[in-house]
Design a protein around this motif. Structure first.
Motif, PDB file in Angstrom:
ATOM      1  N   ASN A 120       0.826  -1.208   0.000  1.00  0.00           N
ATOM      2  CA  ASN A 120       0.000   0.000   0.000  1.00  0.00           C
ATOM      3  C   ASN A 120       0.861   1.258   0.000  1.00  0.00           C
ATOM      4  O   ASN A 120       0.519   2.269  -0.626  1.00  0.00           O
ATOM      5  N   GLN A 121       1.975   1.247   0.741  1.00  0.00           N
ATOM      6  CA  GLN A 121       2.869   2.409   0.753  1.00  0.00           C
ATOM      7  C   GLN A 121       3.439   2.670  -0.628  1.00  0.00           C
ATOM      8  O   GLN A 121       3.572   3.827  -1.056  1.00  0.00           O
ATOM      9  N   ASP A 122       3.793   1.609  -1.330  1.00  0.00           N
ATOM     10  CA  ASP A 122       4.291   1.803  -2.698  1.00  0.00           C
ATOM     11  C   ASP A 122       3.210   2.430  -3.570  1.00  0.00           C
ATOM     12  O   ASP A 122       3.477   3.359  -4.357  1.00  0.00           O
ATOM     13  N   LYS A 123       1.977   1.913  -3.431  1.00  0.00           N
ATOM     14  CA  LYS A 123       0.878   2.480  -4.215  1.00  0.00           C
ATOM     15  C   LYS A 123       0.643   3.956  -3.844  1.00  0.00           C
ATOM     16  O   LYS A 123       0.423   4.803  -4.713  1.00  0.00           O
ATOM     17  N   GLY A 156       2.840   6.065  -2.636  1.00  0.00           N
ATOM     18  CA  GLY A 156       3.936   6.855  -3.190  1.00  0.00           C
ATOM     19  C   GLY A 156       3.704   7.179  -4.658  1.00  0.00           C
ATOM     20  O   GLY A 156       3.925   8.322  -5.103  1.00  0.00           O
ATOM     21  N   LYS A 157       3.275   6.194  -5.411  1.00  0.00           N
ATOM     22  CA  LYS A 157       2.998   6.435  -6.832  1.00  0.00           C
ATOM     23  C   LYS A 157       1.853   7.433  -7.001  1.00  0.00           C
ATOM     24  O   LYS A 157       1.901   8.328  -7.849  1.00  0.00           O
ATOM     25  N   LEU A 158       0.795   7.254  -6.168  1.00  0.00           N
ATOM     26  CA  LEU A 158      -0.340   8.181  -6.250  1.00  0.00           C
ATOM     27  C   LEU A 158       0.076   9.614  -5.885  1.00  0.00           C
ATOM     28  O   LEU A 158      -0.388  10.588  -6.492  1.00  0.00           O
ATOM     29  N   LYS A 159       0.948   9.746  -4.871  1.00  0.00           N
ATOM     30  CA  LYS A 159       1.437  11.083  -4.497  1.00  0.00           C
ATOM     31  C   LYS A 159       2.216  11.716  -5.635  1.00  0.00           C
ATOM     32  O   LYS A 159       2.074  12.921  -5.907  1.00  0.00           O
ATOM     33  N   ALA A 160       3.055  10.919  -6.295  1.00  0.00           N
ATOM     34  CA  ALA A 160       3.813  11.459  -7.421  1.00  0.00           C
ATOM     35  C   ALA A 160       2.861  11.925  -8.515  1.00  0.00           C
ATOM     36  O   ALA A 160       3.040  13.012  -9.107  1.00  0.00           O
ATOM     37  N   GLN A 161       1.845  11.103  -8.817  1.00  0.00           N
ATOM     38  CA  GLN A 161       0.872  11.500  -9.828  1.00  0.00           C
ATOM     39  C   GLN A 161       0.119  12.771  -9.408  1.00  0.00           C
ATOM     40  O   GLN A 161      -0.134  13.660 -10.231  1.00  0.00           O
ATOM     41  N   ARG A 178       1.215  15.163  -7.394  1.00  0.00           N
ATOM     42  CA  ARG A 178       2.103  16.321  -7.525  1.00  0.00           C
ATOM     43  C   ARG A 178       2.193  16.774  -8.975  1.00  0.00           C
ATOM     44  O   ARG A 178       2.217  17.984  -9.263  1.00  0.00           O
TER      45      ARG A 178
END
Length: 315
Positions: free
Chosen positions: A59-62, A64-69, A71
């Motif tokens: 979930n943390q990896d997901k 992180g990806k969502l946060k990058a998207q 931003r």
């Protein structure tokens, strides 16, 4: 008989020991079962925790990806808003420029019309200006004379009562001419006005009922009355000190005569401050109340009190 009794006792003991052994074996078996159940439960908990931890990492990896998207989307949105804002600002600037040009054109038309109308009025305006200038000069002269009278009255008041004010961490009111035996001895107190509330910082010498006086000052806003009362308190303290020093000998009333235009001032009279106020009023002819009597160079307490919201409300 004794041997038979002993044998019976041994059999009872052995029976009890056998019973206790059976009970102990059952308890041991129960504890073993509980321990096995606890170990099994612990293993299941560890497996569940391990599964949750793995799921959390995923979930943390997901996330992180969502946060990058997110931003990236925010950056695009900021850029779009910036472009839109610049366009709107440019559009508004152009509209303002057009409006200002039209307004200036209309204003120039009005100015030309006004200049044509005012051409015959300049002579009258110049005449009125000369009259106003003369009146201002007369008023300035009167104000200068009034300031001189006020300064003279304040100087006389300070000489007679030995009164002066010092500013700093609060307003310090200093009196001399209190003690008949030592007129140069200074009696003083310091008050501070903060958030429309007066507080007493120090007082030398200490006087009675000072807390009550401060409470009355905050309730009535009567600074002039408070200062007069404190001076009277200082006179009482000085009188008590003189009586203590001289014992039972009677004290003679002493009067300090100054070269004031109207009369002298008694330093041991209970109503000295009221008499001094009337004399000072007659002398200054323009000094009103406390603000004139206690205003001295470097003091801003009267002005700050007049500007206080609570003082305005009471007025």
């Amino acid at each position: 008989m004794t041997m038979q009794a002993g044998r019976v006792g041994d059999r009872d003991i052995r029976a009890k020991m056998a019973e206790l052994r059976l009970i102990t074996d059952k308890e041991i078996e129960i504890h073993q079962r509980r321990q096995e159940a606890a170990v099994l439960s612990l293993r299941k908990s560890l497996q569940s925790i391990k599964f949750d931890a793995q799921e959390t990492v995923l979930n943390q990896d997901k996330i992180g990806k969502l946060k990058a998207q997110l931003r990236a989307v925010e950056d695009d949105l900021v850029k779009a808003l910036s472009v839109k804002t610049r366009k709107e600002a440019k559009k508004m600037a152009i509209a303002d420029s057009i409006s200002a040009t039209k307004a200036r054109l209309e204003e120039h038309k009005k100015i030309v019309a006004d200049q044509r109308i005012r051409k015959d009025e300049f002579a009258a305006i110049i005449s009125d200006s000369f009259k106003a200038l003369k009146e201002n000069e007369e008023k300035h002269s009167q104000d200068a004379e009034r300031r001189e009278e006020i300064e003279e009255a304040i100087s006389w008041y300070n000489r007679v009562l030995g009164f002066r004010i010092e500013t700093g961490h609060g307003i310090k009111f200093i009196f001399s001419n209190i003690n008949k035996k030592n007129p140069n001895e200074e009696y003083y107190f310091t008050i501070r006005l903060e958030n429309d509330i007066y507080s007493l910082l120090d007082c030398h010498p200490n006087v009675s009922e000072v807390k009550k006086l401060i409470h009355e000052l905050n309730a009535t806003n009567g600074l002039y009355h408070f200062v007069r009362t404190m001076r009277a308190k200082f006179q009482e303290v000085a009188a008590v000190e003189n009586l203590t020093e001289t014992g039972a000998h009677p004290q003679e009333t002493s009067v300090i005569s100054m070269s004031a235009p109207f009369s002298s001032v008694s330093t041991d009279s209970g109503s000295a401050m009221e008499e001094d106020d009337s004399r000072e009023t007659r002398k200054a002819r323009g000094v009103q109340g406390v603000q004139s009597s206690f205003q001295s160079p470097g003091s801003a307490s009267s002005l700050r009190r007049r500007q206080s919201p609570r003082f305005k409300a009471k007025k």
